[in-house]
Design a protein around this motif. Structure first.
Motif, PDB file in Angstrom:
ATOM      1  N   TYR A 205     -31.405 -21.330 -83.294  1.00 33.11           N
ATOM      2  CA  TYR A 205     -31.294 -22.222 -84.560  1.00 33.11           C
ATOM      3  C   TYR A 205     -32.235 -21.526 -85.242  1.00 33.11           C
ATOM      4  O   TYR A 205     -32.189 -21.536 -86.742  1.00 33.11           O
ATOM      5  N   GLY A 206     -33.232 -21.220 -84.972  1.00 37.87           N
ATOM      6  CA  GLY A 206     -34.710 -20.661 -85.702  1.00 37.87           C
ATOM      7  C   GLY A 206     -34.351 -19.413 -86.443  1.00 37.87           C
ATOM      8  O   GLY A 206     -34.184 -19.245 -87.416  1.00 37.87           O
ATOM      9  N   ARG A 207     -33.576 -18.867 -85.764  1.00 35.91           N
ATOM     10  CA  ARG A 207     -32.935 -17.268 -86.081  1.00 35.91           C
ATOM     11  C   ARG A 207     -32.025 -17.533 -87.210  1.00 35.91           C
ATOM     12  O   ARG A 207     -31.983 -16.601 -88.252  1.00 35.91           O
ATOM     13  N   MET A 208     -31.172 -18.344 -86.857  1.00 40.63           N
ATOM     14  CA  MET A 208     -30.021 -18.959 -88.081  1.00 40.63           C
ATOM     15  C   MET A 208     -30.791 -19.277 -89.324  1.00 40.63           C
ATOM     16  O   MET A 208     -30.504 -19.024 -90.393  1.00 40.63           O
ATOM     17  N   GLN A 209     -31.661 -20.205 -89.261  1.00 37.83           N
ATOM     18  CA  GLN A 209     -32.264 -20.729 -90.250  1.00 37.83           C
ATOM     19  C   GLN A 209     -33.131 -19.899 -91.175  1.00 37.83           C
ATOM     20  O   GLN A 209     -33.247 -19.719 -92.322  1.00 37.83           O
ATOM     21  N   HIS A 210     -33.815 -18.885 -90.434  1.00 35.49           N
ATOM     22  CA  HIS A 210     -34.423 -17.736 -90.915  1.00 35.49           C
ATOM     23  C   HIS A 210     -33.395 -16.527 -91.759  1.00 35.49           C
ATOM     24  O   HIS A 210     -33.792 -16.225 -92.961  1.00 35.49           O
ATOM     25  N   GLY A 211     -32.194 -16.542 -91.214  1.00 37.76           N
ATOM     26  CA  GLY A 211     -31.550 -15.719 -91.855  1.00 37.76           C
ATOM     27  C   GLY A 211     -30.778 -16.263 -93.430  1.00 37.76           C
ATOM     28  O   GLY A 211     -30.872 -15.758 -94.227  1.00 37.76           O
ATOM     29  N   ILE A 212     -30.661 -17.641 -93.168  1.00 39.61           N
ATOM     30  CA  ILE A 212     -30.237 -18.351 -94.239  1.00 39.61           C
ATOM     31  C   ILE A 212     -31.238 -18.539 -95.423  1.00 39.61           C
ATOM     32  O   ILE A 212     -31.064 -18.310 -96.630  1.00 39.61           O
ATOM     33  N   GLU A 213     -32.466 -18.610 -95.096  1.00 39.89           N
ATOM     34  CA  GLU A 213     -33.576 -18.545 -95.775  1.00 39.89           C
ATOM     35  C   GLU A 213     -33.814 -17.302 -96.669  1.00 39.89           C
ATOM     36  O   GLU A 213     -33.955 -17.085 -97.827  1.00 39.89           O
ATOM     37  N   LYS A 214     -33.565 -16.303 -95.849  1.00 41.56           N
ATOM     38  CA  LYS A 214     -33.728 -14.822 -96.352  1.00 41.56           C
ATOM     39  C   LYS A 214     -32.634 -14.501 -97.288  1.00 41.56           C
ATOM     40  O   LYS A 214     -32.976 -13.989 -98.292  1.00 41.56           O
ATOM     41  N   GLU A 260     -44.911  -8.760 -96.770  1.00 45.06           N
ATOM     42  CA  GLU A 260     -46.176  -8.728 -95.866  1.00 45.06           C
ATOM     43  C   GLU A 260     -46.329 -10.214 -95.303  1.00 45.06           C
ATOM     44  O   GLU A 260     -46.611 -10.174 -94.103  1.00 45.06           O
ATOM     45  N   LYS A 261     -46.019 -11.044 -96.345  1.00 41.39           N
ATOM     46  CA  LYS A 261     -46.366 -12.411 -95.606  1.00 41.39           C
ATOM     47  C   LYS A 261     -45.252 -12.793 -94.461  1.00 41.39           C
ATOM     48  O   LYS A 261     -45.732 -13.532 -93.388  1.00 41.39           O
ATOM     49  N   ASP A 262     -44.135 -12.566 -94.714  1.00 43.02           N
ATOM     50  CA  ASP A 262     -43.204 -12.686 -93.637  1.00 43.02           C
ATOM     51  C   ASP A 262     -43.520 -11.832 -92.539  1.00 43.02           C
ATOM     52  O   ASP A 262     -43.236 -12.357 -91.210  1.00 43.02           O
ATOM     53  N   TYR A 263     -44.043 -10.976 -92.697  1.00 40.75           N
ATOM     54  CA  TYR A 263     -44.240  -9.906 -91.502  1.00 40.75           C
ATOM     55  C   TYR A 263     -45.465 -10.303 -90.618  1.00 40.75           C
ATOM     56  O   TYR A 263     -45.529 -10.038 -89.484  1.00 40.75           O
ATOM     57  N   GLU A 264     -46.427 -11.005 -91.360  1.00 35.87           N
ATOM     58  CA  GLU A 264     -47.600 -11.487 -90.675  1.00 35.87           C
ATOM     59  C   GLU A 264     -47.191 -12.384 -89.346  1.00 35.87           C
ATOM     60  O   GLU A 264     -47.957 -12.738 -88.359  1.00 35.87           O
ATOM     61  N   HIS A 265     -46.192 -13.338 -89.612  1.00 42.73           N
ATOM     62  CA  HIS A 265     -45.647 -14.130 -88.853  1.00 42.73           C
ATOM     63  C   HIS A 265     -45.509 -13.583 -87.321  1.00 42.73           C
ATOM     64  O   HIS A 265     -45.464 -14.339 -86.193  1.00 42.73           O
TER      65      HIS A 265
END
Length: 282
Positions: A205-214, A260-265
Motif C-alpha cells: 500500500y505504501g508503494r502504491m501511495q508513493h507511486g500515486i504521489e509521484k 534529493e529530499k525524496d532520496y534522503e528517506h
C-alpha cells in the motif's frame, strides 16, 4: 535521413521522389503535393517549381504519421518555429496530462473549434451632439438630487450589508473547518486501516501511495511548465521580471532539491562528499 521519410511515405501509400537523376519522379512534376525541405529557407530552384505543392519541414510527415491524421501545413512551413514533437507511445489519459498541441489536434480530428480566451475590447465612445450634451447635463442634475435623497437610506443599508458580510465570513470559516475536519478524519481512517493490514499488504500500500504521489507531482510540474510557457509567450521575461534562462535555472534547482529530499528517506544522500587530502610527511 531520407530513408526514414521514404519508409513512412511508402507505408501510408504515398509516392516518393528526390532531387537527382535516379529519382522515379521529376522534381518539377505537377502531381507532387508536398515538398520536404530540411533547411531554414526555400530551395534555390523555388521560382522554377510549380506552386501547387506545399513546402514543409520533415516533422510534418512524422507528426501526421504519429497522429494518423493529415495535419495542416501552416505550422510546418519552411523556416517556421515547429510545434512540440509529441511521443505516440505516451497515453495522456493514464498520465493525467494532455499537452496543448495534442488538444489542438484532437479538435482538428473531431472537426470542432478550439476554444479561445475572449478578451474584452473597450467600446469606442460615439461623438455626441449639442442636444445630447444638454440632455446629459439635465440627467446629471436629476441623479444628484436622487443621490442626496438616498444618502440617508444608504447608511441603514450599509449596516445591513456589513452584517451580511460578517455572516458570509462566518459561513466560509465553518465550511473550511468542516473540510479540514473531514480531511483529518479521512487521514485517521486511512492510518487505522493501515495498522490493521499485514506487514506485506502495508508495504504494498505504501508503494502504491508513493507511486500515486509521484505521478501527481509530475503532472503538477507539467502544468506549471505549460502555464509558464503560455504566460511568457512572445516575451523575454516572466511575470516576476526574471529572464527565461534564470527562471529555468531556478526551476531545475527546485526539482533537484525535491529529488534529493525524496532520496534522503532511503537513508542515502545525493550530495557529493568532499574527500580530505591526507598530508604526507617527508
Amino acid at each position: 535521413p531520407k530513408g526514414y521519410l521514404e519508409l513512412i511515405s511508402l507505408a501510408y501509400g504515398g509516392k516518393v521522389g528526390w532531387e537527382g537523376n535516379d529519382s522515379p519522379i521529376g522534381v518539377k512534376d505537377p502531381s507532387i503535393t508536398h515538398h520536404i525541405v530540411d533547411r531554414p529557407k526555400l530551395p534555390a530552384s523555388y521560382d522554377e517549381l510549380p506552386k501547387s505543392r506545399e513546402f514543409v519541414q520533415p516533422q510534418w510527415l512524422l507528426d501526421s504519421a504519429n497522429f494518423q491524421f493529415l495535419l495542416p501545413t501552416g505550422r510546418y512551413s519552411v523556416g517556421a518555429e515547429l510545434p512540440p514533437h509529441l511521443s505516440p507511445w505516451v497515453n495522456n489519459d493514464e498520465t493525467g496530462y494532455k499537452p496543448a498541441y495534442a488538444e489542438e489536434i484532437e479538435h482538428l480530428k473531431n472537426g470542432t473549434v478550439m476554444p479561445e480566451k475572449i478578451e474584452e475590447e473597450p467600446v469606442p465612445e460615439a461623438e455626441s451632439s449639442d442636444d445630447e450634451m444638454e440632455a446629459e447635463v439635465e440627467s446629471e442634475k436629476e441623479t444628484d438630487k436622487i443621490e442626496d435623497e438616498k444618502d440617508d437610506e444608504s447608511e441603514d443599508e450599509s449596516s445591513d450589508e456589513e452584517m451580511e458580510s460578517e455572516e458570509d465570513k462566518d459561513d466560509k470559516k465553518r465550511q473550511r473547518k468542516r473540510a479540514e475536519r473531514k480531511e483529518l478524519e479521512d487521514e485517521e481512517a486511512k492510518a487505522l486501516a493501515r495498522t490493521m493490514m499485514s506487514k506485506k499488504a502495508s508495504r504494498l500500500y505504501g508503494r502504491m501511495q508513493h507511486g500515486i504521489e509521484k505521478k501527481q507531482a509530475a503532472v503538477g510540474l507539467l502544468h506549471r511548465r505549460r502555464k509558464e510557457i503560455e504566460l511568457c509567450k512572445g516575451k523575454n521575461k516572466t511575470e516576476d521580471g526574471k529572464t527565461m534562462l534564470k527562471a529555468k535555472v531556478e526551476r531545475l534547482k527546485n526539482e533537484r532539491r525535491a529529488v534529493e529530499k525524496d532520496y534522503e528517506h532511503t537513508g542515502g544522500s545525493m550530495k557529493k562528499s568532499k574527500k580530505k587530502k591526507s598530508k604526507t610527511r617527508a
